[in-house]
Design a protein around this motif. Structure first.
Motif, PDB file in Angstrom:
ATOM      1  N   GLU A  77     -97.191   4.249 -59.712  1.00 30.23           N
ATOM      2  CA  GLU A  77     -95.877   3.672 -59.428  1.00 30.23           C
ATOM      3  C   GLU A  77     -94.768   4.674 -59.721  1.00 30.23           C
ATOM      4  N   ARG A  80     -94.814   7.117 -56.996  1.00 31.73           N
ATOM      5  CA  ARG A  80     -94.223   6.448 -55.826  1.00 31.73           C
ATOM      6  C   ARG A  80     -92.694   6.566 -55.882  1.00 31.73           C
ATOM      7  N   ARG A  81     -92.131   6.364 -57.063  1.00 30.88           N
ATOM      8  CA  ARG A  81     -90.684   6.384 -57.224  1.00 30.88           C
ATOM      9  C   ARG A  81     -90.097   7.768 -56.948  1.00 30.88           C
ATOM     10  N   HIS A 439     -93.919  -6.643 -59.375  1.00 34.74           N
ATOM     11  CA  HIS A 439     -94.029  -6.307 -57.953  1.00 34.74           C
ATOM     12  C   HIS A 439     -94.137  -7.572 -57.120  1.00 34.74           C
ATOM     13  N   ALA A 449     -88.009  -0.760 -47.970  1.00 35.43           N
ATOM     14  CA  ALA A 449     -88.724  -1.171 -49.170  1.00 35.43           C
ATOM     15  C   ALA A 449     -89.872  -2.104 -48.811  1.00 35.43           C
ATOM     16  N   SER A 451     -91.844  -3.186 -51.584  1.00 28.70           N
ATOM     17  CA  SER A 451     -92.087  -3.805 -52.878  1.00 28.70           C
ATOM     18  C   SER A 451     -90.760  -3.936 -53.605  1.00 28.70           C
ATOM     19  N   ASP A 454     -89.511  -0.863 -55.168  1.00 28.49           N
ATOM     20  CA  ASP A 454     -88.784   0.119 -54.359  1.00 28.49           C
ATOM     21  C   ASP A 454     -87.278  -0.093 -54.407  1.00 28.49           C
TER      22      ASP A 454
END
Length: 544
Positions: A77, A80-81, A439, A449, A451, A454
């Motif tokens: 995660e 991902r960010r 989430h 986005a 999720s 996001d």
């Protein structure tokens, strides 16, 4: 300010020559020592927050040994960010190979193969993360992180450069760093010094921070080798292969084809080994695989010791510790590197807030208050795994359960989470202050986005179910003070079902509520009154 004409040019294959260019490089907000996964993640996050920093790493290249391999959902995660999830996933093992094998050898017909531990779903979403964990060995992960860090910070990322010494005057740190190729030295003045330099941290020792806990829980010889085992394991492909009696040690798949690691336990009853005797090591591998005529080529070896130690402080004046410099965690569970990546995520936004000037130095004390209890729990869980005769399962979602309690979290006056720290019993999504914001799968919309995760960052995020003008005005008022804050409504990018699920997860008893989410994705505060003085709420979080 001292002006230097020397600057290090970094390439992914190594480090090039020092170039003759004029550059004032002696002043920086943050000096990061150590360019492993934790230091490189911290560098990428600091760049994301606009923090001027420098990273120095003694090695001239990234790791050639796989070392840590398991990347948990929480770390994914974070990647991902910062825009690296797909690159990391592309470099790792396929998801269908994330299993754990147990057998006497690799050809045992009575083998057992299990997957990741997963608690039964107890919420309507059916999933707890958009970014499940995977296996991606450190020698493959580090180049991905280095490439990204260099793209963002350029020549401020300096491999082939070691920290020689530093002095801390309470207002900042004056460090001396050295180019390991030519021996030239220079001074760097930094507001903050962060040690990500591993279990034998020079910085930690120089800062006088002691470690507590046992050492020598086990010793192992890690043998990196090549052998044509792809067809052998085709019907049992796994991430790790644990050998049961009479087998010794186990195998780690690098690609589940030709590239492998054999972990051989150096127990008191084991015969003495010469790591340079590759012929003998190849024989050990043939015995462990159960294939007497296996074609084996030993590439290199590394001896390591299993410790379970925790630094007695994460901060001393202007010096902070992260990763293995702050905690040495047994690898039994795959949480060591992931705990360090979580450290970097927690620390980066706080350094950004302090160096930018909208938070006081005391905010950095919440780093130890939040992360040290997590490391203590992880050490306990991993040590228990190491002592388990029945084996253990890898819990991909354990670090999703982290719930913080510190001055950087404002608890509900009449409601509190059932636990702080980690919950080994499984992840329960919710929006209690201190928890990771949950989430919920979104449809995308204009912002791309998929999720609710996001919608968070890079500053603070005021997150609501529906687009409430009163909450939006409060967020805009705070923005005018210089504190980075955005307003986001789930309903603008999610379906009616997603909006309703988020509203239930906020848990404000049916009243339209808002949650204030920190840049690291943890809930700092929640409330139902849109007339609240949101600036005062943030000042309480940021100034302790």
């Amino acid at each position: 300010m001292v002006t230097s004409k020397l600057i290090l040019f970094v390439t992914l294959g190594g480090v090039g020559p020092w170039k003759e260019v004029a550059m004032a490089a002696s002043q920086t907000s943050v000096l990061v020592v150590g360019g492993g996964p934790v230091g490189l993640t911290l560098s990428a996050l600091l760049s994301r927050y606009g923090v001027d920093h420098m990273l120095v790493e003694t090695r001239r290249t990234t790791s050639s040994h796989p070392k840590a391999r398991g990347i948990s959902a929480r770390s994914m995660e974070i990647f991902r960010r910062i825009g690296l999830e797909e690159q990391v996933r592309g470099a790792g093992l396929p998801a269908e190979q994330v299993y754990f094998y147990r057998g006497r050898d690799l050809v045992d017909p009575e083998f057992v193969r299990t997957g990741l531990a997963r608690q039964p779903d107890n919420d309507d979403s059916g999933e707890h993360t958009p970014s499940p964990g995977l296996i991606c060995s450190q020698d493959v992960l580090e180049p991905v992180l280095l490439r990204h860090a260099v793209e963002l910070a350029g020549p401020r990322v300096r491999f082939g450069t070691r920290l020689v010494s530093f002095t801390d005057d309470g207002q900042g740190v004056l460090a001396v760093v050295e180019d390991t190729a030519i021996g030239s030295r220079r001074q760097v003045r930094a507001d903050w010094l962060v040690g990500c330099d591993g279990a034998t941290s020079t910085l930690r020792n120089e800062a006088g921070i002691a470690m507590e806990g046992p050492t020598g829980l086990g010793r192992y010889l890690s043998i990196r080798y090549e052998a044509p085992l792809g067809q052998v394991v085709a019907d049992r492909a796994s991430a790790s292969y644990f050998l049961t009696t009479p087998g010794r040690g186990g195998f780690m798949a690098v690609d589940n084809d030709r590239h492998w690691i054999y972990q051989y336990p150096l127990t008191p009853d084991a015969p003495e080994l010469d790591p340079s005797d590759h012929g003998h090591l190849a024989g050990l591998i043939r015995t462990a695989t159960g294939i007497p005529d296996l074609d084996v080529t030993v590439r290199d070896t590394m001896t390591w010791r299993m410790d379970a130690q925790l630094a007695n402080a994460y901060r001393r004046s202007r010096v902070l510790l992260a990763g293995d410099a702050a905690h040495t965690i047994p690898p039994t569970g795959g949480h060591g590197m992931n705990t360090g990546i979580g450290d970097a995520d927690n620390l980066a936004w706080k350094l950004a807030a302090v160096t930018t000037g909208y938070a006081g130095d005391a905010l950095l004390d919440s780093y130890e208050a939040e992360r040290r209890p997590i490391a203590r729990q992880v050490i306990g869980i991993s040590t228990a795994n190491a002592q388990s005769r029945a084996g253990y399962r890898i819990d991909d979602e354990l670090l999703l359960t982290a719930t913080y309690q510190s001055t950087a979290v404002i608890p509900d006056p009449d409601s509190a989470p059932k636990q702080t720290g980690l919950s080994p019993d499984g992840y329960r999504p919710g929006c209690h202050p201190g928890q990771r914001a949950p989430h919920v799968r979104l449809t995308g919309g204009d912002v791309g986005a998929t999720s609710t995760l996001d919608l968070v960052g890079p500053g603070f995020t005021l997150l609501t179910a529906t687009d409430n003008p009163a909450w939006r005005r409060r967020a805009e008022t705070v923005q005018q003070t210089g504190i980075p804050l955005v307003f986001q409504a789930v309903s603008t990018v999610g379906s009616r079902e997603a909006t309703g699920l988020w509203e239930r997860l906020v848990g404000t008893g049916g009243a339209p509520g808002a949650v204030l989410v920190r840049p690291d994705g943890h809930v700092a505060w929640r409330g139902t009154d849109p007339e609240v003085d949101l600036q005062a709420v943030l000042q309480r979080i940021l100034t302790s």
